[in-house]
Scaffold this motif. Structure first.
Motif, PDB file in Angstrom:
ATOM      1  N   ALA A  36      -0.471 -12.209   8.179  1.00 46.30           N
ATOM      2  CA  ALA A  36      -1.005 -13.346   7.591  1.00 46.30           C
ATOM      3  C   ALA A  36       0.299 -13.982   7.080  1.00 46.30           C
ATOM      4  O   ALA A  36       1.127 -13.688   6.472  1.00 46.30           O
ATOM      5  CB  ALA A  36      -1.895 -12.809   6.315  1.00 46.30           C
TER       6      ALA A  36
ATOM      7  N   HIS B  21       1.134  -3.677   4.183  1.00 48.65           N
ATOM      8  CA  HIS B  21       0.359  -2.398   4.425  1.00 48.65           C
ATOM      9  C   HIS B  21       0.301  -1.818   5.899  1.00 48.65           C
ATOM     10  O   HIS B  21       0.903  -2.478   6.642  1.00 48.65           O
ATOM     11  CB  HIS B  21      -1.318  -3.393   4.298  1.00 48.65           C
TER      12      HIS B  21
ATOM     13  N   TYR C  79      -0.303 -14.183  -1.412  1.00 48.27           N
ATOM     14  CA  TYR C  79       1.135 -13.845  -1.056  1.00 48.27           C
ATOM     15  C   TYR C  79       1.295 -15.162   0.251  1.00 48.27           C
ATOM     16  O   TYR C  79       0.606 -15.637   0.731  1.00 48.27           O
ATOM     17  CB  TYR C  79       0.876 -12.570  -0.014  1.00 48.27           C
ATOM     18  N   ASP C  80       2.870 -15.125   0.261  1.00 47.31           N
ATOM     19  CA  ASP C  80       3.231 -16.015   1.319  1.00 47.31           C
ATOM     20  C   ASP C  80       3.325 -15.215   2.917  1.00 47.31           C
ATOM     21  O   ASP C  80       3.023 -15.922   3.843  1.00 47.31           O
ATOM     22  CB  ASP C  80       4.594 -16.403   0.902  1.00 47.31           C
ATOM     23  N   ILE C  81       3.250 -13.914   3.028  1.00 45.61           N
ATOM     24  CA  ILE C  81       3.386 -13.142   4.182  1.00 45.61           C
ATOM     25  C   ILE C  81       2.895 -11.788   3.957  1.00 45.61           C
ATOM     26  O   ILE C  81       3.090 -11.131   2.982  1.00 45.61           O
ATOM     27  CB  ILE C  81       4.770 -12.994   4.955  1.00 45.61           C
ATOM     28  N   ALA C  82       1.955 -11.519   4.807  1.00 43.41           N
ATOM     29  CA  ALA C  82       1.355 -10.104   4.834  1.00 43.41           C
ATOM     30  C   ALA C  82       1.662  -9.393   5.994  1.00 43.41           C
ATOM     31  O   ALA C  82       1.339 -10.120   7.148  1.00 43.41           O
ATOM     32  CB  ALA C  82      -0.154 -10.066   4.275  1.00 43.41           C
ATOM     33  N   LEU C  83       2.309  -8.220   6.189  1.00 38.48           N
ATOM     34  CA  LEU C  83       2.559  -7.556   7.319  1.00 38.48           C
ATOM     35  C   LEU C  83       2.083  -6.219   7.599  1.00 38.48           C
ATOM     36  O   LEU C  83       2.082  -5.452   6.716  1.00 38.48           O
ATOM     37  CB  LEU C  83       3.976  -7.486   7.311  1.00 38.48           C
ATOM     38  N   ASN C  84       1.493  -6.001   8.732  1.00 42.01           N
ATOM     39  CA  ASN C  84       0.961  -4.591   9.061  1.00 42.01           C
ATOM     40  C   ASN C  84       2.359  -3.616   9.432  1.00 42.01           C
ATOM     41  O   ASN C  84       2.690  -4.090  10.571  1.00 42.01           O
ATOM     42  CB  ASN C  84      -0.101  -4.619   9.735  1.00 42.01           C
TER      43      ASN C  84
ATOM     44  N   ASN D 237       1.291 -17.869   5.201  1.00 41.69           N
ATOM     45  CA  ASN D 237       1.024 -19.017   4.293  1.00 41.69           C
ATOM     46  C   ASN D 237       1.623 -20.205   4.794  1.00 41.69           C
ATOM     47  O   ASN D 237       2.958 -20.271   4.863  1.00 41.69           O
ATOM     48  CB  ASN D 237       1.391 -18.798   2.842  1.00 41.69           C
TER      49      ASN D 237
ATOM     50  N   SER E 192      14.612 -13.591   8.061  1.00 39.62           N
ATOM     51  CA  SER E 192      14.766 -14.934   8.606  1.00 39.62           C
ATOM     52  C   SER E 192      14.052 -15.793   7.688  1.00 39.62           C
ATOM     53  O   SER E 192      14.048 -16.998   7.892  1.00 39.62           O
ATOM     54  CB  SER E 192      14.172 -14.995   9.980  1.00 39.62           C
TER      55      SER E 192
ATOM     56  N   PHE F 221       3.518  -8.718   1.120  1.00 40.60           N
ATOM     57  CA  PHE F 221       2.440  -7.788   0.843  1.00 40.60           C
ATOM     58  C   PHE F 221       2.546  -6.917   2.130  1.00 40.60           C
ATOM     59  O   PHE F 221       2.396  -7.475   3.379  1.00 40.60           O
ATOM     60  CB  PHE F 221       0.906  -8.220   0.720  1.00 40.60           C
TER      61      PHE F 221
ATOM     62  N   LYS G 115      11.429  -4.594  12.215  1.00 41.83           N
ATOM     63  CA  LYS G 115      10.858  -5.911  12.403  1.00 41.83           C
ATOM     64  C   LYS G 115      10.403  -6.608  11.441  1.00 41.83           C
ATOM     65  O   LYS G 115      10.681  -7.866  11.030  1.00 41.83           O
ATOM     66  CB  LYS G 115       9.732  -5.791  13.560  1.00 41.83           C
TER      67      LYS G 115
ATOM     68  N   ILE H  74      11.970  -9.997   9.919  1.00 38.74           N
ATOM     69  CA  ILE H  74      11.091 -11.368   9.705  1.00 38.74           C
ATOM     70  C   ILE H  74      11.415 -11.965   8.163  1.00 38.74           C
ATOM     71  O   ILE H  74      11.472 -13.080   8.129  1.00 38.74           O
ATOM     72  CB  ILE H  74       9.571 -11.056  10.077  1.00 38.74           C
TER      73      ILE H  74
ATOM     74  N   GLU I 218       0.736  -1.068   0.012  1.00 35.74           N
ATOM     75  CA  GLU I 218      -0.108  -0.082   0.001  1.00 35.74           C
ATOM     76  C   GLU I 218       1.011   1.278   0.048  1.00 35.74           C
ATOM     77  O   GLU I 218       2.069   1.146   0.615  1.00 35.74           O
ATOM     78  CB  GLU I 218      -0.699   0.080   1.300  1.00 35.74           C
TER      79      GLU I 218
ATOM     80  N   LYS J  65       1.714  -1.750  12.869  1.00 35.48           N
ATOM     81  CA  LYS J  65       1.790  -2.618  14.029  1.00 35.48           C
ATOM     82  C   LYS J  65       3.059  -3.195  14.430  1.00 35.48           C
ATOM     83  O   LYS J  65       3.536  -3.082  15.511  1.00 35.48           O
ATOM     84  CB  LYS J  65       0.675  -3.491  13.859  1.00 35.48           C
ATOM     85  N   VAL J  66       3.798  -3.825  13.000  1.00 36.20           N
ATOM     86  CA  VAL J  66       4.843  -4.548  13.336  1.00 36.20           C
ATOM     87  C   VAL J  66       5.969  -3.529  13.631  1.00 36.20           C
ATOM     88  O   VAL J  66       7.104  -4.179  14.162  1.00 36.20           O
ATOM     89  CB  VAL J  66       4.901  -5.617  12.314  1.00 36.20           C
TER      90      VAL J  66
ATOM     91  N   TYR K 268      -5.179 -12.493   0.340  1.00 33.59           N
ATOM     92  CA  TYR K 268      -4.142 -13.104   0.952  1.00 33.59           C
ATOM     93  C   TYR K 268      -3.413 -14.355   0.121  1.00 33.59           C
ATOM     94  O   TYR K 268      -2.420 -14.841   0.429  1.00 33.59           O
ATOM     95  CB  TYR K 268      -4.599 -13.588   2.402  1.00 33.59           C
TER      96      TYR K 268
END
Lengths: 191, 191
Positions: B172, A119, A169-174, B174, A189, A117, A182, A186, A10, A177-178, A166
């Motif tokens: 999120a 956002h 994507y393999d991972i979506a992160l806010n 996977n 890793s 992703f 960080k 992630i 986003e 918040k995160v 979703y």
């Protein structure tokens, strides 16, 4: 197969910053503005024109898309093909991070992908675009909404995939918040 | 405010397993079957009945929802209220992991939440439900689709939030791509 991290994001979420930091820490390249340069060189279009075209669907934002297409290939279609070709070539050449440009779709099955992703809530992004980009508009929220809408429409038009879904994507992160650092940690890793 | 990790998940994605392992490693409780027990005790309904009701919208799956509602509160509405009350009480009492049951919605603003969504490709989930639950049906894919659909409809009905929409989650994952143990590790590092 090369390992490629694709980052969709986003506007204002810090996705590009995360991509750059991540690539730096992993010692690989991050394609973003660089990619736009390459596309520009190959297409003969000016860089600014391409930058805009990346966020508009063919023939102007939705309205006249079909009308223009009746007369054959639009400039945006042409750019899409070049972009497709360049991204495919990069993925064959090296492991890297690619921000935006529907790389997740273009490289599906052609590389070992980690599809990301990024956002964040409206408040976080509004504050960030004022701070990072020096946006001075009265309503950064309006600008964010319009940008997101355009990215989603562009993605949908060329890939027929729902932007932000979703399943893609393999991972979506806010990132709000995160936290941006960080997020980098992630993703590192996971690579 | 207590810190609560809420986990929403596609059926067969390992979300419940991730929740349990995570809670174990963090030394906090994981509410799932336990929660159903509590709801059962308080409501007077049998445990199996409640288990089913959790995945059906009021008055049977969508079809007769409005018809039944015309006659007042359905059993499912009654259960929703009890569930709402119990989850709110748990969150006031202790930090924990809560799997499913729209806890993300119920606790919004009432606890320090980490909102997680776990999903995976159809192949991964189909293999997993055969292995873990010993499902013997000819088409586990059909069962997965039907389960997902019901969870989404239930969630939508009671919360008016779109299940799986990235905006509603902080992360999120996977699980098929990332791996169940790695999911636990990432979530632990975020807590």
């Amino acid at each position: 197969m090369n390992r490629i991290i694709t980052i969709s994001r986003e506007f204002g979420s810090g996705g590009r910053t995360i991509g750059k930091k991540l690539a730096e820490e992993l010692g690989i390249k991050c394609y973003d503005a660089d990619l736009i340069h390459k596309i520009a060189e190959e297409s003969g279009f000016s860089e600014n024109y391409i930058k805009d075209a990346g966020e508009y669907t063919p023939g102007g934002f939705l309205s006249s898309a079909l009308a223009n297409r009746a007369f054959g290939q639009t400039n945006e279609d042409y750019l899409w093909k070049i972009q497709y070709k360049i991204i495919s070539e990069i993925a064959e050449k090296e492991s890297c991070v690619i921000v935006g440009r529907c790389a997740d779709y273009i490289l599906n099955g052609k590389a070992d992908l980690l599809r990301v992703f990024i956002h964040a809530d409206m408040d976080f992004r509004a504050e960030r675009i004022v701070k990072v980009y020096g946006e001075r508009e009265e309503s950064p929220e309006q600008r964010l909404k319009s940008k997101d809408k355009r990215r989603a429409a562009y993605h949908r038009f060329y890939t027929d995939m729902k932007w932000g879904d979703y399943k893609n994507y393999d991972i979506a992160l806010n990132s709000g918040k995160v936290g941006i650092d960080k997020c980098v940690e992630i993703l590192k890793s996971l690579y």
